[in-house]
Motif scaffolding. Structure first.
Motif, PDB file in Angstrom:
ATOM      1  N   ARG A   1       0.917  -1.244  -0.020  1.00 18.04           N
ATOM      2  CA  ARG A   1      -0.140  -0.056  -0.159  1.00 18.04           C
ATOM      3  C   ARG A   1       0.783   1.195   0.115  1.00 18.04           C
ATOM      4  O   ARG A   1       0.242   2.317  -0.431  1.00 18.04           O
ATOM      5  CB  ARG A   1      -0.907   0.101   1.123  1.00 18.04           C
ATOM      6  N   GLY A   2       2.014   1.225   0.314  1.00 21.40           N
ATOM      7  CA  GLY A   2       2.802   2.453   0.572  1.00 21.40           C
ATOM      8  C   GLY A   2       4.328   2.212  -0.063  1.00 21.40           C
ATOM      9  O   GLY A   2       4.515   1.281  -0.609  1.00 21.40           O
ATOM     10  N   PRO A   3       4.931   3.086   0.073  1.00 23.92           N
ATOM     11  CA  PRO A   3       6.424   3.217  -0.649  1.00 23.92           C
ATOM     12  C   PRO A   3       7.342   2.465   0.259  1.00 23.92           C
ATOM     13  O   PRO A   3       8.428   3.104   0.670  1.00 23.92           O
ATOM     14  CB  PRO A   3       6.954   4.703  -0.815  1.00 23.92           C
ATOM     15  N   PHE A   4       7.176   1.304   0.636  1.00 26.26           N
ATOM     16  CA  PHE A   4       8.045   0.393   1.527  1.00 26.26           C
ATOM     17  C   PHE A   4       9.014  -0.353   0.878  1.00 26.26           C
ATOM     18  O   PHE A   4       8.574  -1.048  -0.178  1.00 26.26           O
ATOM     19  CB  PHE A   4       7.185  -0.300   2.565  1.00 26.26           C
ATOM     20  N   HIS A   5      10.321  -0.377   1.236  1.00 27.09           N
ATOM     21  CA  HIS A   5      11.168  -1.532   0.887  1.00 27.09           C
ATOM     22  C   HIS A   5      10.708  -2.960   0.948  1.00 27.09           C
ATOM     23  O   HIS A   5       9.953  -3.300   1.759  1.00 27.09           O
ATOM     24  CB  HIS A   5      12.409  -1.268   1.475  1.00 27.09           C
ATOM     25  N   ARG A   6      11.053  -3.554  -0.278  1.00 32.38           N
ATOM     26  CA  ARG A   6      10.646  -5.362  -0.308  1.00 32.38           C
ATOM     27  C   ARG A   6      11.331  -5.918   1.021  1.00 32.38           C
ATOM     28  O   ARG A   6      10.718  -6.907   1.593  1.00 32.38           O
ATOM     29  CB  ARG A   6      11.307  -5.858  -1.329  1.00 32.38           C
ATOM     30  N   ASP A   7      12.243  -5.453   1.567  1.00 32.63           N
ATOM     31  CA  ASP A   7      12.805  -6.067   2.790  1.00 32.63           C
ATOM     32  C   ASP A   7      12.021  -5.655   4.007  1.00 32.63           C
ATOM     33  O   ASP A   7      12.287  -6.498   5.329  1.00 32.63           O
ATOM     34  CB  ASP A   7      14.290  -5.326   3.128  1.00 32.63           C
ATOM     35  N   MET A   8      11.215  -4.859   4.204  1.00 26.09           N
ATOM     36  CA  MET A   8      10.392  -4.594   5.276  1.00 26.09           C
ATOM     37  C   MET A   8       9.376  -5.937   5.705  1.00 26.09           C
ATOM     38  O   MET A   8       8.804  -6.444   4.587  1.00 26.09           O
ATOM     39  CB  MET A   8       9.282  -3.146   4.861  1.00 26.09           C
ATOM     40  N   PRO A   9       8.944  -5.861   6.820  1.00 21.99           N
ATOM     41  CA  PRO A   9       8.184  -7.019   7.047  1.00 21.99           C
ATOM     42  C   PRO A   9       6.591  -6.493   6.355  1.00 21.99           C
ATOM     43  O   PRO A   9       6.470  -5.269   6.211  1.00 21.99           O
ATOM     44  CB  PRO A   9       7.835  -7.167   8.686  1.00 21.99           C
ATOM     45  N   ASP A  10       5.855  -7.543   6.334  1.00 28.62           N
ATOM     46  CA  ASP A  10       4.333  -7.181   5.651  1.00 28.62           C
ATOM     47  C   ASP A  10       3.434  -7.722   6.609  1.00 28.62           C
ATOM     48  O   ASP A  10       3.389  -9.184   7.058  1.00 28.62           O
ATOM     49  CB  ASP A  10       4.396  -7.824   4.490  1.00 28.62           C
ATOM     50  N   PRO A  11       2.452  -7.060   7.419  1.00 28.52           N
ATOM     51  CA  PRO A  11       2.364  -5.548   7.382  1.00 28.52           C
ATOM     52  C   PRO A  11       3.687  -4.823   8.086  1.00 28.52           C
ATOM     53  O   PRO A  11       4.009  -5.488   9.194  1.00 28.52           O
ATOM     54  CB  PRO A  11       1.009  -5.448   8.041  1.00 28.52           C
ATOM     55  N   VAL A  12       3.808  -3.543   7.599  1.00 26.97           N
ATOM     56  CA  VAL A  12       5.043  -2.831   8.265  1.00 26.97           C
ATOM     57  C   VAL A  12       4.295  -2.337   9.607  1.00 26.97           C
ATOM     58  O   VAL A  12       3.020  -1.620   9.590  1.00 26.97           O
ATOM     59  CB  VAL A  12       5.128  -1.672   7.088  1.00 26.97           C
ATOM     60  N   PRO A  13       4.959  -2.434  10.595  1.00 23.15           N
ATOM     61  CA  PRO A  13       4.640  -1.872  11.809  1.00 23.15           C
ATOM     62  C   PRO A  13       4.707  -0.522  12.171  1.00 23.15           C
ATOM     63  O   PRO A  13       5.422   0.377  11.499  1.00 23.15           O
ATOM     64  CB  PRO A  13       5.392  -2.477  13.001  1.00 23.15           C
TER      65      PRO A  13
END
Ligand code: COA
Length: 157
Positions: free
Chosen positions: A69-81
């Motif tokens: 949903r947002g401009p988050f890096h692929r390395d981020m957990p999903d969902p992003v806390p």
């Protein structure tokens, strides 16, 4: 009119009458804020005016934002806390004096402090209408993606 610093809500706070112009937010404060605070599902902070009455409040909770949903890096957990600014309201008689902005800054400071102990990527809010979107944009929030009602202030680093 001067205001106290935001502090956690407690049983002695007089929660009615409180009118911010949005019935849902008045009702949530009166009927659900204390129970949510006690149970740990949302923490509420209140501010009093110099008349001793409740002038504004905000509520914070933990959330997660779908990574795509947002401009988050692929390395981020999903969902992003993230920290959710779940409720924010200023009484009609106290509006237009900078209290709404001060409550947002309190939420931001709290988010930054939390981020030193627990991994969170920023502070997010679901804007309920155009007015809310304008208000949050004036407080440095940006939509997480074009057309999204969720706005965020992302922590650096
Ligand atoms: C939205 C709300 C929290 C703003 O609180 P406030 O104390 O009146 O706001 P402030 O005095 O801190 O104003 C901050 C800025 O937002 C702007 N602003 C205030 N209310 C606004 C609104 N409804 N729509 C758009 N912008 C708004 C102000 O012009 C000000 O900008 P400036 O500093 O450039 O002059 C308050 O009006 C409120 O509780 N409204 C009803 C509840 C609500 O809609 N809550 C949902 C979250 S917005």
């Amino acid at each position: 009119m001067t205001f106290t610093q935001p502090r956690p809500i407690d049983e002695r706070d007089v929660l009615m009458p409180f009118d911010c112009g949005v019935e849902d937010l008045n009702q949530w404060l009166a009927e659900r804020s204390l129970r949510a605070h006690r149970r740990g599902s949302a923490r509420t902070y209140v501010v009093l005016g110099d008349d001793g009455l409740l002038a504004g409040y905000l509520a914070l909770a933990a959330t997660g934002i779908g990574r795509q949903r947002g401009p988050f890096h692929r390395d981020m957990p999903d969902p992003v806390p993230a920290v959710l600014l779940a409720r924010l309201a200023v009484a009609t008689g106290a509006q237009g004096r900078g209290l709404g902005r001060a409550l947002v800054e309190h939420a931001w400071r709290t988010c930054r402090a939390v981020s030193e102990q627990i991994g969170v990527r920023g502070l997010v809010v679901d804007a309920t209408d155009e007015n809310a979107t304008r208000f949050y944009r004036s407080c440095d929030f940006v939509p997480i993606a074009t057309g999204e009602p969720t706005l965020a202030r992302i922590l650096t680093g």
